[in-house]
Design a protein around this motif. Structure first.
Motif, short mmCIF file in Angstrom:
data_model
loop_
_atom_site.label_atom_id
_atom_site.label_comp_id
_atom_site.label_asym_id
_atom_site.label_seq_id
_atom_site.Cartn_x
_atom_site.Cartn_y
_atom_site.Cartn_z
N ALA A 184 -8.13 -4.30 -19.21
CA ALA A 184 -9.00 -3.26 -19.74
C ALA A 184 -9.56 -2.37 -18.64
CB ALA A 184 -10.16 -3.91 -20.50
N GLY A 190 -15.30 -1.91 -21.08
CA GLY A 190 -15.60 -2.56 -22.36
C GLY A 190 -16.83 -1.97 -23.01
N ARG A 219 -11.36 -2.99 -23.73
CA ARG A 219 -11.70 -4.24 -24.40
C ARG A 219 -12.87 -3.97 -25.35
NH1 ARG A 219 -13.79 -7.84 -19.35
NH2 ARG A 219 -13.23 -9.50 -20.80
N ASP A 220 -13.13 -4.92 -26.23
CA ASP A 220 -14.21 -4.76 -27.23
C ASP A 220 -13.97 -3.48 -28.03
OD1 ASP A 220 -15.44 -6.91 -25.75
OD2 ASP A 220 -16.36 -5.41 -24.44
N SER A 272 -7.19 -4.04 -25.07
CA SER A 272 -6.78 -4.95 -23.99
C SER A 272 -7.95 -5.85 -23.64
CB SER A 272 -6.35 -4.15 -22.77
OG SER A 272 -5.86 -4.99 -21.77
N ALA A 273 -7.75 -7.16 -23.71
CA ALA A 273 -8.85 -8.09 -23.49
C ALA A 273 -9.15 -8.42 -22.03
CB ALA A 273 -8.58 -9.39 -24.25
N THR A 322 -10.22 -8.57 -18.16
CA THR A 322 -11.05 -7.72 -17.32
C THR A 322 -10.18 -6.86 -16.41
OG1 THR A 322 -12.69 -7.66 -15.54
CG2 THR A 322 -11.30 -9.60 -15.64
#
Length: 243
Positions: A100, A103, A125-126, A143-144, A146
């Protein structure tokens, strides 16, 4: 970076990325549409603002452990805190969405600071949480992981590439349901004025076509009778927007 003209921004909010693309094409610029990204949620207000940039390079493991986030000078965090009100944070993630770019916490912070939007050629992400914010955001896909697993923040507010488009700090960024256009800063005033006129003409065309008119001579406008009719239509509808 100089604050962009409020007048230009207000004009660009009234036009589409498709119209901007045509206006830039007339000026010889064919590659100003950021490739392979889309809004997390359609139907939001058109995003307009000056580009403030963040650039990632491939992460090197010995320099990019999770502990780097403890550094108050970490450039991802610095970019979020320094991106000016009304600007758009544009992230060069090398078109790599395996990790990601940011987020929901950082997106929320940008929103609360008055930033106009977020664009990355990577992933976010999120994504569901960001989509529900009153804040336009564009990415290639959710995309999860980090960003630290693949991306290393290396520079802020310098020229970058985002989705195969050169983005310079201060360029005007416009995003709608179709995607994101980049307008070189020195062309923005002229493009905004032309696009308003083009948008007005497209309203006229849609009205004519909706009533059964042929597009020949109308779109593009080559028929002198229709040219006169359009001028009359503009006056009667009082829709001319002064520069």
């Amino acid at each position: 970076m100089a604050n962009p003209s409020h007048q230009i921004i207000e004009k660009l909010k009234k036009v589409s990325t498709a119209t901007i693309a045509t206006s830039l094409f007339k000026r010889g610029l064919k590659n100003q549409f950021i490739q392979d990204i889309s809004p997390l949620k359609k139907g939001k207000q058109t995003m307009v603002g000056a580009a403030f940039t963040l650039r990632y390079i491939p992460a090197r493991e010995d320099l990019n452990p999770i502990t780097v986030f403890k550094d108050p000078k970490h450039l991802q965090r610095v970019a979020v805190e320094k991106c000016p009100k009304g600007a758009v944070l544009v992230i060069d993630s090398r078109k790599d969405a395996r990790a990601a770019s940011a987020g929901s916490i950082l997106a929320t912070r940008l929103m609360k600071r008055g930033v106009s939007g977020l664009v990355t050629d990577g992933g976010l992400r999120d994504s569901a949480e960001i989509a529900d914010l009153d804040f336009p955001a564009y990415h290639s896909r959710p995309s999860a992981p980090t960003n630290l697993t693949l991306h290393q923040a290396i520079a802020i507010n310098e020229p970058i590439g985002c989705g195969d488009v050169a983005v310079f700090p201060g360029d005007f960024i416009v995003g709608d349901n179709d995607g994101v256009m980049v307008i070189p800063q020195h062309l923005a005033a002229d493009v905004a004025d032309e696009c308003l006129e083009m948008t007005l003409y497209e309203e006229f065309v849609l009205e004519k076509v909706g009533n059964g008119a042929s597009v020949i001579g109308l779109y593009p406008l080559t028929n002198n009778t229709l040219k006169t009719e359009f001028e009359t239509w503009k006056d009667s509808n009082k829709k001319i927007q002064k520069s």
